[in-house]
Design an enzyme around this catalytic site. Structure first.
Site, PDB file in Angstrom:
ATOM      1  CG  HIS A  20      -0.148   0.171   2.514  1.00 26.29           C
ATOM      2  ND1 HIS A  20       0.505  -0.870   3.122  1.00 26.29           N
ATOM      3  CD2 HIS A  20       0.085   1.259   3.280  1.00 26.29           C
ATOM      4  CE1 HIS A  20       1.093  -0.440   4.213  1.00 26.29           C
ATOM      5  NE2 HIS A  20       0.867   0.849   4.349  1.00 26.29           N
TER       6      HIS A  20
HETATM    7  C1  UD1 Z   1      -1.666   4.766   6.710  1.00 20.90           C
HETATM    8  C2  UD1 Z   1      -0.347   5.141   7.406  1.00 20.90           C
HETATM    9  C3  UD1 Z   1       0.695   4.058   7.129  1.00 20.90           C
HETATM   10  C4  UD1 Z   1       0.180   2.675   7.504  1.00 20.90           C
HETATM   11  C5  UD1 Z   1      -1.141   2.438   6.778  1.00 20.90           C
HETATM   12  C6  UD1 Z   1      -1.738   1.095   7.118  1.00 20.90           C
HETATM   13  C7  UD1 Z   1       0.125   7.550   7.556  1.00 20.90           C
HETATM   14  C8  UD1 Z   1       0.985   8.639   7.055  1.00 20.90           C
HETATM   15  N1  UD1 Z   1       0.207   6.375   6.900  1.00 20.90           N
HETATM   16  O1  UD1 Z   1      -1.445   4.757   5.309  1.00 20.90           O
HETATM   17  O2  UD1 Z   1       1.842   4.333   7.912  1.00 20.90           O
HETATM   18  O3  UD1 Z   1       1.123   1.698   7.110  1.00 20.90           O
HETATM   19  O4  UD1 Z   1      -2.047   3.479   7.172  1.00 20.90           O
HETATM   20  O5  UD1 Z   1      -2.906   0.914   6.387  1.00 20.90           O
HETATM   21  O6  UD1 Z   1      -0.597   7.740   8.512  1.00 20.90           O
HETATM   22  N2  UD1 Z   1      -8.933   4.313   2.584  1.00 20.90           N
HETATM   23  C9  UD1 Z   1     -10.194   3.782   2.563  1.00 20.90           C
HETATM   24  N3  UD1 Z   1     -10.742   3.388   3.758  1.00 20.90           N
HETATM   25  C10 UD1 Z   1     -10.095   3.534   4.941  1.00 20.90           C
HETATM   26  C11 UD1 Z   1      -8.806   4.101   4.927  1.00 20.90           C
HETATM   27  C12 UD1 Z   1      -8.241   4.462   3.751  1.00 20.90           C
HETATM   28  O7  UD1 Z   1     -10.813   3.641   1.517  1.00 20.90           O
HETATM   29  O8  UD1 Z   1     -10.644   3.151   5.990  1.00 20.90           O
HETATM   30  C13 UD1 Z   1      -8.321   4.711   1.298  1.00 20.90           C
HETATM   31  C14 UD1 Z   1      -8.630   6.129   0.924  1.00 20.90           C
HETATM   32  O9  UD1 Z   1      -8.731   6.197  -0.447  1.00 20.90           O
HETATM   33  C15 UD1 Z   1      -7.401   6.885   1.369  1.00 20.90           C
HETATM   34  C16 UD1 Z   1      -6.312   5.866   1.116  1.00 20.90           C
HETATM   35  O10 UD1 Z   1      -6.914   4.601   1.392  1.00 20.90           O
HETATM   36  O11 UD1 Z   1      -7.235   8.085   0.685  1.00 20.90           O
HETATM   37  C17 UD1 Z   1      -5.089   6.040   1.954  1.00 20.90           C
HETATM   38  O12 UD1 Z   1      -5.434   6.041   3.343  1.00 20.90           O
HETATM   39  P1  UD1 Z   1      -4.551   6.885   4.390  1.00 20.90           P
HETATM   40  O13 UD1 Z   1      -5.145   6.716   5.738  1.00 20.90           O
HETATM   41  O14 UD1 Z   1      -4.344   8.273   3.896  1.00 20.90           O
HETATM   42  O15 UD1 Z   1      -3.125   6.221   4.345  1.00 20.90           O
HETATM   43  P2  UD1 Z   1      -2.647   4.699   4.269  1.00 20.90           P
HETATM   44  O16 UD1 Z   1      -2.069   4.500   2.923  1.00 20.90           O
HETATM   45  O17 UD1 Z   1      -3.707   3.754   4.725  1.00 20.90           O
END
Ligand code: UD1
Length: 384
Positions: free
Chosen positions: A223
């Site tokens: 991811h």
């Molecule tokens: C975050 C953490 C990362 C961790 C990861 C585990 C930071 C900077 N990064 O990254 O260290 O390894 O979590 O998963 O905090 N999304 C959904 N549903 C959710 C959450 C996310 O659809 O419940 C999608 C959204 O499109 C979002 C994208 O995933 O924009 C990224 O989510 P985000 O929380 O920004 O960062 P992660 O890549 O999950």
């Protein structure tokens, strides 16, 4: 004493669980109670990324949810700060405990210090020395202002010393995520692998994906922006799975929402989902992944926590990153993981090597299941 713990994203949940259970144990045995407040910033909000972990790990419902949700880093960090600032005007804890390196860790530690509240950082001192990773900035900022720095290993303690942190603020307590692993691994082993696969198959795929043989599959998660935000890199990973890996070993891949989004954006979705031997799952629960990890022949991942879980379980781990903040998991430090970055020739080389390797479980110092106890003791005995 009033202690407020903050969680935001999936990797925080398995780390807060043992800490909360330790507070509950303390309160059952002591007259001086610890009043605990749990705050979820809401960074991860999908039931499969959040609720399922609360249910399965016995974490109480958060007392406050800041409902931040997705957004760019500025939006996430900023909105968390605004909402946490408002909360701290109401709830006035003695300590704010932040965990790991997600955006919630940085936002809430900064705001807590603005309110002159003591901050404890669990999983302090990890350094990848790569400031392109958002998590590295989160770790550095949080450690630079925290009062109590609780480290998972001695390399992390030394990093903090090198940065000039006061000796009395640094405490080597061990790896809190391993507390959760130790507590749950036997229960996880009782789960049935085929049932996990069938119950979690990825929603709405147009192709029927293959079955897997017991004890004859690999696991994969990815991811990180470094792997999924550049089309050429993501394409090279898809090609390697298609041509080099899946023809030799079925790969089970629980898909992160961010990776799904990027594969679709880059027009790679159809090709990816049609790879023969690739078994796509929805994001799966903690026990389910743990069970699969006890059986997998090898793991391909860009996660931090998985490098540690593989080390403890002995699963050979190919880490799709240039650097790691967890060097204790690397082969040269006695662990099981190798760093391959985006070099697909190295991925192929180690994949072929690891296919015939046996598990070699490792237990770095204080990865013993008692870290949460040491965390709480460090907070209770802290002298200003
Ligand atoms: C975050 C953490 C990362 C961790 C990861 C585990 C930071 C900077 N990064 O990254 O260290 O390894 O979590 O998963 O905090 N999304 C959904 N549903 C959710 C959450 C996310 O659809 O419940 C999608 C959204 O499109 C979002 C994208 O995933 O924009 C990224 O989510 P985000 O929380 O920004 O960062 P992660 O890549 O999950």
């Amino acid at each position: 004493m009033k202690v407020l713990s903050v969680v935001g994203a999936r990797p925080n949940f398995m780390k807060v669980a043992p800490f909360i259970h330790e507070i509950q144990r303390h309160n059952e045995a002591n007259e001086k109670l610890v009043d605990h407040i749990l705050v979820h910033t809401g960074q991860h909000y999908d039931p499969l990324m959040s609720d399922i972990f609360f249910e399965r790990l016995g974490i109480p419902r958060p007392d406050h949810n800041l409902n931040i949700g997705s957004g760019g880093h500025g939006v996430q960090l900023g909105q968390t700060m605004i909402a946490f600032d408002e909360l701290l005007q109401e709830v006035k804890p003695d300590w704010v405990v932040v965990i790991g390196d997600v955006n919630a860790t940085l936002s809430c530690s900064v705001i807590a210090k603005r309110h002159q509240i003591k901050v404890c950082h669990i999983e302090s001192g990890l350094r990848s020395f790569d400031k392109r990773m958002p998590e590295e900035i989160n770790r550095m900022v949080t450690d630079s202002i925290s009062d109590l720095l609780l480290t998972p290993d001695t390399i992390s303690s030394d990093n903090l010393r090198r940065e000039g942190k006061p000796e009395e603020s640094i405490k080597f307590v061990g790896n809190i995520m391993i507390d959760t692993l130790v507590k749950n691994v036997e229960q996880a082993k009782l789960l049935n692998t085929q049932e996990i696969i069938e119950a979690n198959r990825f929603k709405n795929l147009s192709v029927v994906q293959s079955a897997i043989e017991e004890n004859n599959f690999g696991l994969m998660t990815m991811h990180r922006p470094s792997n999924v935000d550049d089309r050429n890199v993501l394409l090279s990973i898809v090609e390697t799975l298609e041509n080099k890996i899946c023809p030799k070993l079925s790969i089970v891949l629980p898909l992160h929402p961010r990776t799904e989004k990027q594969l679709k954006t880059f027009g790679l979705w159809e090709r990816f989902t049609q790879i023969s031997g690739l078994v796509l799952l929805n994001p799966i629960g903690y026990l389910e992944l743990l069970k699969l990890n006890t059986e997998a022949k090898l793991f391909l991942s860009d996660s931090g926590g998985i490098q540690e879980e593989c080390t403890y379980l002995g699963t050979p781990c190919i880490t799709l990153r240039d650097s790691t903040e967890r060097p204790v998991t690397l082969k040269e430090h006695g662990g099981v993981s190798v760093l391959v970055g985006n070099n697909m020739e190295l991925v192929e080389k180690y994949f072929n090597d690891f296919l015939t390797k046996d598990r070699q479980p490792q237990k770095p110092a204080l990865w013993d299941g008692n870290t949460a106890k040491r965390c709480l003791e460090a907070i209770l005995s802290f002298q200003d």
